[in-house]
Design a protein around this motif. Structure first.
Motif, PDB file in Angstrom:
ATOM      1  N   UNK A  51       0.828  -1.208   0.000  1.00  0.00           N
ATOM      2  CA  UNK A  51       0.000   0.000   0.000  1.00  0.00           C
ATOM      3  C   UNK A  51       0.867   1.265   0.000  1.00  0.00           C
ATOM      4  N   UNK A  52       1.830   1.340   0.898  1.00  0.00           N
ATOM      5  CA  UNK A  52       2.637   2.559   1.003  1.00  0.00           C
ATOM      6  C   UNK A  52       3.536   2.708  -0.221  1.00  0.00           C
ATOM      7  N   UNK A  54       2.576   1.913  -3.228  1.00  0.00           N
ATOM      8  CA  UNK A  54       1.676   2.527  -4.200  1.00  0.00           C
ATOM      9  C   UNK A  54       1.431   3.989  -3.900  1.00  0.00           C
ATOM     10  N   UNK A  55       1.332   4.321  -2.621  1.00  0.00           N
ATOM     11  CA  UNK A  55       1.100   5.705  -2.217  1.00  0.00           C
ATOM     12  C   UNK A  55       2.261   6.605  -2.645  1.00  0.00           C
ATOM     13  N   UNK A  56       3.477   6.070  -2.609  1.00  0.00           N
ATOM     14  CA  UNK A  56       4.666   6.858  -2.926  1.00  0.00           C
ATOM     15  C   UNK A  56       5.079   6.757  -4.397  1.00  0.00           C
ATOM     16  N   UNK A  57       4.484   5.825  -5.126  1.00  0.00           N
ATOM     17  CA  UNK A  57       4.901   5.573  -6.507  1.00  0.00           C
ATOM     18  C   UNK A  57       4.423   6.681  -7.439  1.00  0.00           C
ATOM     19  N   UNK A  58       5.330   7.162  -8.264  1.00  0.00           N
ATOM     20  CA  UNK A  58       4.992   8.159  -9.279  1.00  0.00           C
ATOM     21  C   UNK A  58       5.533   7.688 -10.623  1.00  0.00           C
ATOM     22  N   UNK A  59       4.673   7.722 -11.613  1.00  0.00           N
ATOM     23  CA  UNK A  59       5.116   7.356 -12.956  1.00  0.00           C
ATOM     24  C   UNK A  59       5.869   8.532 -13.562  1.00  0.00           C
ATOM     25  N   UNK A  60       7.155   8.330 -13.788  1.00  0.00           N
ATOM     26  CA  UNK A  60       7.995   9.376 -14.349  1.00  0.00           C
ATOM     27  C   UNK A  60       8.314   9.121 -15.822  1.00  0.00           C
ATOM     28  N   UNK A  61       8.057   7.892 -16.258  1.00  0.00           N
ATOM     29  CA  UNK A  61       8.527   7.483 -17.577  1.00  0.00           C
ATOM     30  C   UNK A  61       7.386   7.436 -18.590  1.00  0.00           C
ATOM     31  N   UNK A  62       7.663   7.921 -19.771  1.00  0.00           N
ATOM     32  CA  UNK A  62       6.715   7.811 -20.872  1.00  0.00           C
ATOM     33  C   UNK A  62       6.957   6.536 -21.669  1.00  0.00           C
ATOM     34  N   UNK A  63       8.204   6.070 -21.636  1.00  0.00           N
ATOM     35  CA  UNK A  63       8.532   4.844 -22.373  1.00  0.00           C
ATOM     36  C   UNK A  63       8.634   3.676 -21.399  1.00  0.00           C
ATOM     37  N   UNK A  64       8.103   2.533 -21.803  1.00  0.00           N
ATOM     38  CA  UNK A  64       8.100   1.349 -20.956  1.00  0.00           C
ATOM     39  C   UNK A  64       9.524   0.902 -20.633  1.00  0.00           C
ATOM     40  N   UNK A  65      10.432   1.040 -21.586  1.00  0.00           N
ATOM     41  CA  UNK A  65      11.811   0.611 -21.362  1.00  0.00           C
ATOM     42  C   UNK A  65      12.469   1.437 -20.258  1.00  0.00           C
ATOM     43  N   UNK A 129       4.611  -5.568  -9.775  1.00  0.00           N
ATOM     44  CA  UNK A 129       3.508  -4.622  -9.578  1.00  0.00           C
ATOM     45  C   UNK A 129       3.802  -3.286 -10.249  1.00  0.00           C
ATOM     46  N   UNK A 130       5.031  -2.807 -10.150  1.00  0.00           N
ATOM     47  CA  UNK A 130       5.385  -1.573 -10.847  1.00  0.00           C
ATOM     48  C   UNK A 130       5.103  -1.703 -12.341  1.00  0.00           C
ATOM     49  N   UNK A 131       5.490  -2.844 -12.893  1.00  0.00           N
ATOM     50  CA  UNK A 131       5.305  -3.069 -14.328  1.00  0.00           C
ATOM     51  C   UNK A 131       3.817  -3.120 -14.670  1.00  0.00           C
ATOM     52  N   UNK A 169       2.216 -11.021  -6.543  1.00  0.00           N
ATOM     53  CA  UNK A 169       2.152  -9.643  -7.045  1.00  0.00           C
ATOM     54  C   UNK A 169       0.741  -9.301  -7.505  1.00  0.00           C
ATOM     55  N   UNK A 170       0.062 -10.252  -8.120  1.00  0.00           N
ATOM     56  CA  UNK A 170      -1.312 -10.001  -8.551  1.00  0.00           C
ATOM     57  C   UNK A 170      -2.241  -9.903  -7.339  1.00  0.00           C
ATOM     58  N   UNK A 171      -2.005 -10.759  -6.335  1.00  0.00           N
ATOM     59  CA  UNK A 171      -2.820 -10.710  -5.117  1.00  0.00           C
ATOM     60  C   UNK A 171      -2.612  -9.394  -4.367  1.00  0.00           C
ATOM     61  N   UNK A 172      -1.401  -8.853  -4.423  1.00  0.00           N
ATOM     62  CA  UNK A 172      -1.086  -7.624  -3.687  1.00  0.00           C
ATOM     63  C   UNK A 172      -1.370  -6.363  -4.494  1.00  0.00           C
ATOM     64  N   UNK A 173      -1.680  -6.517  -5.768  1.00  0.00           N
ATOM     65  CA  UNK A 173      -1.916  -5.356  -6.632  1.00  0.00           C
ATOM     66  C   UNK A 173      -2.994  -4.409  -6.087  1.00  0.00           C
ATOM     67  N   UNK A 174      -4.112  -4.901  -5.528  1.00  0.00           N
ATOM     68  CA  UNK A 174      -5.124  -3.961  -5.009  1.00  0.00           C
ATOM     69  C   UNK A 174      -4.589  -3.052  -3.909  1.00  0.00           C
ATOM     70  N   UNK A 175      -3.708  -3.546  -3.056  1.00  0.00           N
ATOM     71  CA  UNK A 175      -3.156  -2.702  -1.994  1.00  0.00           C
ATOM     72  C   UNK A 175      -2.329  -1.563  -2.596  1.00  0.00           C
ATOM     73  N   UNK A 176      -1.522  -1.902  -3.570  1.00  0.00           N
ATOM     74  CA  UNK A 176      -0.682  -0.903  -4.239  1.00  0.00           C
ATOM     75  C   UNK A 176      -1.539   0.145  -4.932  1.00  0.00           C
ATOM     76  N   UNK A 177      -2.555  -0.309  -5.662  1.00  0.00           N
ATOM     77  CA  UNK A 177      -3.374   0.616  -6.441  1.00  0.00           C
ATOM     78  C   UNK A 177      -4.236   1.505  -5.544  1.00  0.00           C
TER      79      UNK A 177
END
Length: 332
Positions: A51-52, A54-65, A129-131, A169-177
């Protein structure tokens, strides 16, 4: 000097949560009679870290690579480094016992969660999860919600446990999101204004819920005897930790900031730190700590000692091998 730009309740919540990780592992290790305490801890401590994150995650990249590069430097390299350090300190035990190295290699390759550095499975799961979140957050909101609901259904129904924590990772995805959504909409401000009453409410709901749902563990996708209670109780547990940490928001200490910055190091190295601490206590002072581990105050204090050791380890890592903690900034 403390860093005034940091959000204090986040530091407190991460430090309290990582202490609970240690406490939960120690309770398991010593087969303590405090089974309920262990069940309560496991009901939310690892979901909180997702959860935390996800709370702190920021998408900085426009390209997947570019995202993959950040995943590698922030999560995969620390996973490799923490396992290397932990296993390096285990070499004497392998030499003396003649066994162990092959198991550790298996644990490392599969992120199996076994061995002294086992908790680093979290980093591999978080990498997935980031991916996933990079793709999900670019979808329309209704599709995002359907995807999250599907991940919960998958967590309940998927019968296998593949390597590299893909299922976890799939089970934990809701907490992150959910953490991500709360950050974007600033909904946690509603809790901060009435943190005390929120904590009391969430705490009692958590205690009652754990009483009915018994032991759970997201690592094994073990959702307890009443599986439908798992996700609601995990979010309730997260709420109680966040609310309690907000009560401490005005208290700022450098040691809390440093421990918060290095929680992944504590995850990966507390096992080997405990091994060396208990061995030195037995060899140098003739104190067999393991013989007293059934006494709650003993493992409570031992966890505090391991946290204190970790404080200095984090400072050393940040100075000499910052990549091991994901190049997270540490002001000392």
């Amino acid at each position: 000097m403390v860093n005034n730009k940091r959000i204090s309740w986040i530091d407190w919540s991460k430090v309290i949560a990582i202490y609970m990780v240690l406490l939960g592992h120690f309770i398991d290790k010593c087969n303590s009679t405090n089974v309920f305490l262990g069940h309560w801890i496991y009901s939310f401590h690892m979901p909180f870290f997702f959860f935390i994150s996800g709370y702190l995650f920021k998408i900085k990249e426009k390209r997947f690579v570019d995202l993959l590069k950040r995943v590698f430097h922030s999560l995969i390299l620390p996973y490799i480094g923490l396992n290397l350090i932990s296993n390096l300190f285990l070499v004497p035990t392998w030499i003396l016992s003649g066994t162990g190295w092959n198991e550790q290699i298996f644990y490392f390759i599969t992120a199996d969660g076994g061995g002294q550095s086992g908790p680093t499975w979290f980093l591999v799961a978080l990498a997935w999860i980031w991916i996933l979140s990079w793709w999900i957050l670019n979808l329309r909101k209704p599709i995002q919600y359907i995807t999250l609901l599907s991940s919960i259904i998958f967590a309940y129904c998927f019968p296998y446990h593949p390597w590299l924590r893909a299922d976890v990772s799939i089970a934990a995805l809701p907490f992150f999101m959910v953490g991500q959504y709360l950050r974007r909409r600033d909904w946690l401000r509603d809790i901060s204004g009435r943190a005390l009453i929120s904590f009391v409410m969430f705490f009692f709901l958590s205690i009652i819920g754990v009483y009915y749902n018994d032991g759970v563990n997201i690592y094994d996708r073990d959702f307890g005897p009443s599986p439908l209670l798992y996700y609601p109780l995990a979010f309730v547990g997260i709420g109680q930790l966040v609310a309690f940490s907000m009560l401490l928001n005005k208290l700022r200490f450098k040691i809390i900031e440093i421990l918060s910055t290095g929680t992944i190091a504590i995850m990966g190295l507390h096992g080997v730190e405990d091994l060396y601490f208990t061995t030195l206590a037995r060899r140098m002072f003739h104190v067999d700590i393991q013989a007293y581990m059934g006494i709650p105050i003993v493992y409570v204090i031992e966890c505090l000692i391991i946290m204190a050791i970790s404080y200095f380890v984090i400072i050393l890592l940040s100075k000499w091998t910052p990549w091991v903690i994901g190049n997270r900034k540490l002001s000392v």
